[in-house]
Design an enzyme around this catalytic site. Structure first.
Site, PDB file in Angstrom:
ATOM      1  N   CYS A 120       4.786 -17.761  -6.667  1.00  0.00           N
ATOM      2  CA  CYS A 120       5.270 -17.745  -8.048  1.00  0.00           C
ATOM      3  C   CYS A 120       5.987 -19.048  -8.424  1.00  0.00           C
ATOM      4  O   CYS A 120       5.310 -20.041  -8.664  1.00  0.00           O
ATOM      5  CB  CYS A 120       6.117 -16.500  -8.307  1.00  0.00           C
ATOM      6  SG  CYS A 120       6.034 -15.996 -10.036  1.00  0.00           S
ATOM      7  N   HIS A 228       2.933 -12.050  -6.584  1.00  0.00           N
ATOM      8  CA  HIS A 228       3.985 -11.716  -5.610  1.00  0.00           C
ATOM      9  C   HIS A 228       3.440 -10.866  -4.471  1.00  0.00           C
ATOM     10  O   HIS A 228       3.570  -9.647  -4.470  1.00  0.00           O
ATOM     11  CB  HIS A 228       5.141 -10.988  -6.298  1.00  0.00           C
ATOM     12  CG  HIS A 228       5.985 -11.889  -7.123  1.00  0.00           C
ATOM     13  ND1 HIS A 228       7.089 -12.543  -6.635  1.00  0.00           N
ATOM     14  CD2 HIS A 228       5.847 -12.285  -8.415  1.00  0.00           C
ATOM     15  CE1 HIS A 228       7.612 -13.290  -7.587  1.00  0.00           C
ATOM     16  NE2 HIS A 228       6.881 -13.153  -8.668  1.00  0.00           N
ATOM     17  N   GLU A 230       4.646 -10.688  -1.545  1.00  0.00           N
ATOM     18  CA  GLU A 230       5.761 -10.208  -0.707  1.00  0.00           C
ATOM     19  C   GLU A 230       6.240  -8.831  -1.136  1.00  0.00           C
ATOM     20  O   GLU A 230       6.880  -8.114  -0.363  1.00  0.00           O
ATOM     21  CB  GLU A 230       6.909 -11.220  -0.739  1.00  0.00           C
ATOM     22  CG  GLU A 230       7.883 -11.088  -1.880  1.00  0.00           C
ATOM     23  CD  GLU A 230       7.315 -11.500  -3.253  1.00  0.00           C
ATOM     24  OE1 GLU A 230       6.195 -12.069  -3.321  1.00  0.00           O
ATOM     25  OE2 GLU A 230       8.002 -11.218  -4.260  1.00  0.00           O
TER      26      GLU A 230
END
Ligand SMILES: N[C@@H](CCC(=O)NCCCC(=O)O)C(=O)O
Length: 261
Positions: A120, A228, A230
């Site tokens: 990001c 994202h 994660e």
């Protein structure tokens, strides 16, 4: 532990960049737990935080020591002065300390062959650090779908899958993911305008926005994504594959360094 056949090595060490945030009356160097967790459980690496000090001598020292670098997301925007962009609105959240750390760190890591994964804001920083530019407000261009999250929704809803991206044929991500198209989440106001000359598109959204790239001819893993991975990575096969590939690259870097003393 990494078994090199002769002796065990500790897990590779990955530097996780920090934001500088004011909490109460004091500045803090902070990094999100979900990034740190993904480094530990997704990449099987040991995380160390890189403070946003912008000290080039310290960054050079870190690059020779680290086996990988993770550029996290963040609510602040890369200052457009770094890519000759228009003056940002006065209410734009900036982080000069982070910019002064990550922009040189990216070039140092790539030059040294240290594996680097950008997420990001980290994706946007890599493009800027290597000479690209950003759209400061994608939603005002009239060219793209809505890429921002709806902050009125729950967190899980904000990080839910939002749109598809097509993986470039023959690209590294197509190989890592073993797929031509994947669904991703979307929580960003800014995005790639001009892609830096040394970057190769790896994924494109349905509206044509570049959503992932790799560094052409990089010595090591050098990939960044606008989404994202994660976020609850253990629930997403593509996120697991991405962090695993990053971790393997970090392990290789560690073994090469160990073999060369
Ligand atoms: N500020 C940039 C990048 C967006 C971003 O990194 N968001 C992260 C939110 C918090 C987190 O999940 O770490 C933009 O708006 O384009």
């Amino acid at each position: 532990m990494t078994n090199t056949g002769t002796h065990h090595l500790p897990n590779p060490m990955v530097g996780v960049v920090c934001d500088l945030e004011i909490i109460g009356p004091h500045p803090f160097h902070i990094a999100g737990h979900k990034y740190i967790n993904a480094v530990v459980d997704g990449s099987k690496c040991t995380p160390v935080l890189i403070p946003a000090l912008g000290n080039l001598e310290q960054l050079n020292q870190l690059v020779t020591t680290l086996d990988g670098v993770l550029l996290t997301g963040g609510y602040s925007m890369v200052n457009p002065e770094h890519y000759d962009g228009a003056k940002p609105d006065p209410d734009t959240k900036l982080d000069a300390d982070r910019d002064s750390t990550t922009l040189p760190l990216i070039n140092m890591a790539i030059a040294a062959g240290v594996p680097i994964l950008g997420i990001c804001r980290g994706f946007q920083e890599m493009n800027v650090a290597l000479g690209g530019t950003l759209h400061q407000k994608l939603h005002e261009t009239g060219q793209y779908i809505e890429h921002r999250e709806d902050k009125n929704l729950t967190l899980a809803q904000q990080y839910d899958l939002a749109h598809s991206v097509r993986l470039n044929s023959g690209g590294q991500l197509q190989t890592i993911f073993d797929s031509d198209t994947i669904e991703v989440n979307s929580l960003h106001t800014q995005g790639v305008d001009q892609l830096a000359p040394t970057l190769l598109p790896e994924a494109v959204a349905e509206d044509g926005l570049i959503e992932a790239f790799s560094v052409t001819d990089a010595q090591a893993f050098a990939i960044a994504v606008q989404w994202h991975p994660e976020w609850q990575f253990h629930n997403n096969v593509y996120s697991r594959k991405l962090f695993s590939a990053f971790g393997q690259a970090c392990q290789h870097r560690q073994q090469v360094k160990n073999n060369h003393g």
